[in-house]
Design a protein around this motif. Structure first.
Motif, PDB file in Angstrom:
ATOM      1  N   LEU A   1      48.513  38.731  33.506  1.00  0.00           N
ATOM      2  CA  LEU A   1      47.698  39.766  32.869  1.00  0.00           C
ATOM      3  C   LEU A   1      48.538  40.760  32.078  1.00  0.00           C
ATOM      4  CD1 LEU A   1      44.989  41.073  32.309  1.00  0.00           C
ATOM      5  CD2 LEU A   1      45.202  42.318  34.490  1.00  0.00           C
ATOM      6  N   ALA A   2      49.653  41.214  32.628  1.00  0.00           N
ATOM      7  CA  ALA A   2      50.477  42.186  31.913  1.00  0.00           C
ATOM      8  C   ALA A   2      50.965  41.632  30.587  1.00  0.00           C
ATOM      9  CB  ALA A   2      51.665  42.600  32.780  1.00  0.00           C
ATOM     10  N   ALA A   3      51.371  40.367  30.583  1.00  0.00           N
ATOM     11  CA  ALA A   3      51.833  39.739  29.347  1.00  0.00           C
ATOM     12  C   ALA A   3      50.688  39.585  28.361  1.00  0.00           C
ATOM     13  CB  ALA A   3      52.451  38.378  29.655  1.00  0.00           C
ATOM     14  N   TRP A   4      49.522  39.205  28.876  1.00  0.00           N
ATOM     15  CA  TRP A   4      48.362  39.055  27.992  1.00  0.00           C
ATOM     16  C   TRP A   4      47.973  40.398  27.376  1.00  0.00           C
ATOM     17  CZ3 TRP A   4      43.511  40.966  27.327  1.00  0.00           C
ATOM     18  CH2 TRP A   4      42.701  40.263  26.427  1.00  0.00           C
TER      19      TRP A   4
ATOM     20  N   GLY B   1      34.657  52.623  26.328  1.00  0.00           N
ATOM     21  CA  GLY B   1      35.108  53.681  27.227  1.00  0.00           C
ATOM     22  C   GLY B   1      35.770  53.199  28.495  1.00  0.00           C
ATOM     23  N   GLY B   2      35.553  51.937  28.888  1.00  0.00           N
ATOM     24  CA  GLY B   2      36.138  51.429  30.119  1.00  0.00           C
ATOM     25  C   GLY B   2      36.213  49.916  30.119  1.00  0.00           C
ATOM     26  N   ILE B   3      37.274  49.384  30.733  1.00  0.00           N
ATOM     27  CA  ILE B   3      37.472  47.941  30.851  1.00  0.00           C
ATOM     28  C   ILE B   3      37.782  47.614  32.298  1.00  0.00           C
ATOM     29  CG2 ILE B   3      38.899  45.959  30.190  1.00  0.00           C
ATOM     30  CD1 ILE B   3      39.454  47.365  27.528  1.00  0.00           C
ATOM     31  N   LEU B   4      37.099  46.613  32.843  1.00  0.00           N
ATOM     32  CA  LEU B   4      37.351  46.147  34.196  1.00  0.00           C
ATOM     33  C   LEU B   4      38.011  44.771  34.128  1.00  0.00           C
ATOM     34  CD1 LEU B   4      36.943  46.465  37.292  1.00  0.00           C
ATOM     35  CD2 LEU B   4      34.734  45.314  36.996  1.00  0.00           C
ATOM     36  N   PHE B   5      39.263  44.699  34.578  1.00  0.00           N
ATOM     37  CA  PHE B   5      39.981  43.425  34.659  1.00  0.00           C
ATOM     38  C   PHE B   5      39.741  42.848  36.049  1.00  0.00           C
ATOM     39  CE2 PHE B   5      42.405  45.990  31.600  1.00  0.00           C
ATOM     40  CZ  PHE B   5      42.492  45.126  30.519  1.00  0.00           C
ATOM     41  N   ARG B   6      39.200  41.650  36.119  1.00  0.00           N
ATOM     42  CA  ARG B   6      38.794  41.078  37.406  1.00  0.00           C
ATOM     43  C   ARG B   6      39.269  39.635  37.536  1.00  0.00           C
ATOM     44  NH1 ARG B   6      32.955  42.508  39.681  1.00  0.00           N
ATOM     45  NH2 ARG B   6      34.237  44.159  40.602  1.00  0.00           N
ATOM     46  N   ASN B   7      39.662  39.257  38.769  1.00  0.00           N
ATOM     47  CA  ASN B   7      40.044  37.876  39.123  1.00  0.00           C
ATOM     48  C   ASN B   7      41.359  37.433  38.484  1.00  0.00           C
ATOM     49  OD1 ASN B   7      37.733  37.527  40.743  1.00  0.00           O
ATOM     50  ND2 ASN B   7      36.503  36.912  38.956  1.00  0.00           N
ATOM     51  N   PHE B   8      42.284  38.361  38.317  1.00  0.00           N
ATOM     52  CA  PHE B   8      43.599  38.005  37.774  1.00  0.00           C
ATOM     53  C   PHE B   8      44.673  37.861  38.858  1.00  0.00           C
ATOM     54  CE2 PHE B   8      41.556  39.492  33.896  1.00  0.00           C
ATOM     55  CZ  PHE B   8      42.045  38.605  32.947  1.00  0.00           C
ATOM     56  N   ASN B   9      44.257  37.792  40.122  1.00  0.00           N
ATOM     57  CA  ASN B   9      45.187  37.563  41.237  1.00  0.00           C
ATOM     58  C   ASN B   9      46.278  38.626  41.338  1.00  0.00           C
ATOM     59  OD1 ASN B   9      43.898  35.108  42.086  1.00  0.00           O
ATOM     60  ND2 ASN B   9      44.930  34.050  40.392  1.00  0.00           N
ATOM     61  N   LEU B  10      45.893  39.862  41.139  1.00  0.00           N
ATOM     62  CA  LEU B  10      46.834  40.966  41.291  1.00  0.00           C
ATOM     63  C   LEU B  10      46.895  41.368  42.758  1.00  0.00           C
ATOM     64  CD1 LEU B  10      45.651  43.019  38.205  1.00  0.00           C
ATOM     65  CD2 LEU B  10      47.535  41.381  38.324  1.00  0.00           C
TER      66      LEU B  10
ATOM     67  N   GLY C   1      41.848  43.552  43.972  1.00  0.00           N
ATOM     68  CA  GLY C   1      42.579  43.073  42.800  1.00  0.00           C
ATOM     69  C   GLY C   1      42.017  43.563  41.482  1.00  0.00           C
ATOM     70  N   ASP C   2      40.873  44.270  41.509  1.00  0.00           N
ATOM     71  CA  ASP C   2      40.292  44.819  40.278  1.00  0.00           C
ATOM     72  C   ASP C   2      41.183  45.914  39.701  1.00  0.00           C
ATOM     73  OD1 ASP C   2      38.018  43.257  40.365  1.00  0.00           O
ATOM     74  OD2 ASP C   2      36.693  44.862  41.060  1.00  0.00           O
ATOM     75  N   ILE C   3      41.278  45.941  38.380  1.00  0.00           N
ATOM     76  CA  ILE C   3      41.845  47.086  37.666  1.00  0.00           C
ATOM     77  C   ILE C   3      40.755  47.641  36.749  1.00  0.00           C
ATOM     78  CG2 ILE C   3      43.422  47.846  35.840  1.00  0.00           C
ATOM     79  CD1 ILE C   3      45.542  46.068  36.921  1.00  0.00           C
ATOM     80  N   LEU C   4      40.470  48.917  36.893  1.00  0.00           N
ATOM     81  CA  LEU C   4      39.531  49.604  36.014  1.00  0.00           C
ATOM     82  C   LEU C   4      40.325  50.545  35.134  1.00  0.00           C
ATOM     83  CD1 LEU C   4      36.594  50.338  35.175  1.00  0.00           C
ATOM     84  CD2 LEU C   4      36.652  52.095  36.969  1.00  0.00           C
ATOM     85  N   MET C   5      40.323  50.288  33.846  1.00  0.00           N
ATOM     86  CA  MET C   5      41.035  51.134  32.890  1.00  0.00           C
ATOM     87  C   MET C   5      40.013  51.956  32.108  1.00  0.00           C
ATOM     88  SD  MET C   5      43.788  52.261  31.487  1.00  0.00           S
ATOM     89  CE  MET C   5      45.034  51.128  32.113  1.00  0.00           C
TER      90      MET C   5
END
Length: 337
Positions: A43-46, A62-71, A303-307
Motif C-alpha cells: 500500500l505505501a508503494a502504491w 474529504g476522506g479515504i478508507l483503505f481496507r483489506n491491505f493486510n496492514l 487494519g483499516d486506515i482512514l485518511m
C-alpha cells in the motif's frame, strides 16, 4: 500487540489504478473506500506512485478508507501516511491525553470508553493545524467505538446565517487554566517543564498568558478563527472547537461539580466569542445538532486506515465496550500566519 516485522511480502509497485477498486459505503460518498483488486499490493508503494490522484480524491470527498491491505503494525501505518504526506508532525499544544506509540504515531484520545467525543476538526482551537490526519485500527471494540466523520463544508452551509455572522465577526476565544489537577497540566500540553519555553511558544503564536497562585498555575487566552478557507480547494468550512471547549459540553453532573469548587473564569477550559462575551448554550446546542445530523459512521475493521483532509472533514468517537485500539498520525502543518 503482535508485531510481525519478519514477514516479508513481495510488493507490487506500479502506478496503475487498476490494482485497486473503489466504492462508497453510504449515500453521502464519505469516505471513498479503496481496496486491493489483486493480492500482494504494497500500500505505501502504491500510495507513493499515485499520490496526485489520491490528493484529488481527498479534496473531492474529504476522506479515504483503505481496507483489506493486510496492514499489521504502527510502522505500516506511519510509512503509508508518509507516502501521501511526507511531513508528519508531533502532537504539540495538546488538548487531550494521548500516548506516543512509535515515531510520530500516537494513541487516539484516551477518554473513558463510556464517553463520546463530539465531532471536531483536529486542533481547530489553534491558529495552526495539520492538513491531514490518519487513523489506523489495530483492534476493533467488542461493541461501538466507531469514528464518526462529517463534511465540514456541509456543516458550514447548514449553520444559520445569524450564527455564522456573529462567529465570523467576533471569532472564538479559548480560555484554559492549567495546574489545578482537573485537566491536562501545562507540562503535558506544551511538552516541556520550562516556563520560559511555554512563554516563548505563547508569544510566537499570539496566546495571552499569566502565571497564577504559587506560579505553577497557568491561564491562557487565545482568539482564533471560527471559519476558514481551504488553501487548495477554496472551500469555506466551519472550523473551530467552541462546542468542545464551552462549559456546556460537559455533562450536567460534571459541570455542576466543577462550578461548586471553581469560579467560571477558573474552569479548566471554556470558550467565548473573541471579544470575551458569552456564547449562548442554545447556539452551541444547535451547532452540535447539525454536526450529528451530518455524521457518517461505519464499523472499523482491523487494519483499516482512514485518511482525512482535516479541514474538509470533522471526526469524533462513539462510546465502546471491550478493548479498542485506534492510532493517529498527523501531517502537513498549516498556519494562518
Amino acid at each position: 500487540m503482535m508485531n510481525i516485522k519478519s514477514i516479508k511480502r513481495k510488493p507490487i509497485i506500479v502506478s496503475s489504478e487498476k490494482l485497486i477498486k473503489t466504492e462508497f459505503i453510504n449515500e453521502q460518498k464519505l469516505p471513498l473506500v479503496i481496496q486491493p483488486a489483486v493480492d500482494g499490493i504494497d500500500l505505501a508503494a502504491w500510495i507513493a506512485n499515485n499520490r496526485q490522484w489520491l490528493e484529488t480524491q481527498l479534496f473531492q470527498y474529504g476522506g479515504i478508507l483503505f481496507r483489506n491491505f493486510n496492514l499489521i503494525n504502527p510502522e505500516d501505518f506511519q510509512v503509508c501516511i508518509q507516502a501521501i504526506s511526507s511531513e508528519l508532525i508531533e502532537y504539540s499544544y495538546r488538548s487531550t491525553p494521548r500516548s506516543q506509540v512509535s515515531g510520530k504515531i500516537y494513541t487516539s484520545t484516551e477518554y473513558p470508553p463510556a464517553e463520546s467525543i463530539p465531532l471536531h476538526n483536529e486542533m481547530a482551537y489553534s491558529s495552526s493545524w495539520p492538513m491531514k490526519i490518519g487513523f489506523f485500527c489495530v483492534e476493533v471494540a467488542e461493541k461501538g467505538g466507531e469514528t464518526p466523520i462529517a463534511d465540514s463544508r456541509k456543516i458550514w452551509q447548514r449553520i444559520p446565517p445569524k450564527i455564522k455572522e456573529e462567529f465570523i465577526e467576533k471569532k472564538v476565544m479559548y480560555v484554559r487554566n492549567y495546574g489545578q489537577g482537573l485537566d491536562l497540566d501545562w507540562e503535558t500540553v506544551f511538552q516541556t517543564n520550562q516556563k520560559s519555553e511555554v512563554e516563548n511558544y505563547c508569544r510566537n503564536v499570539g496566546i495571552e498568558f499569566a502565571w497564577l497562585a504559587d506560579g505553577n498555575q497557568l491561564r491562557t487566552r487565545q482568539v482564533c478563527q471560527a471559519v476558514a478557507i481551504h488553501p487548495q480547494t477554496g472551500d469555506m468550512v466551519w472550523f473551530n472547537q467552541a462546542h468542545l471547549f464551552h462549559v456546556s459540553s460537559l455533562k450536567t453532573e460534571v459541570r455542576e461539580s466543577l462550578l461548586a469548587i471553581v469560579k467560571t473564569e477558573d474552569l479548566p477550559r471554556n470558550a467565548y466569542y473573541g471579544d470575551g462575551s458569552e456564547i449562548a448554550n442554545s447556539v452551541l446546542a444547535e451547532i452540535n445538532e447539525i454536526y450529528w445530523q451530518e455524521a457518517v459512521m461505519f464499523p472499523w475493521q482491523a487494519g483499516d486506515i482512514l485518511m482525512l483532509d482535516n479541514m474538509l472533514t470533522a471526526h469524533g468517537r462513539q462510546p465502546f465496550v471491550g478493548s479498542r485500539q485506534v492510532l493517529v498520525g498527523m501531517a502537513e502543518p498549516y498556519s494562518l500566519d
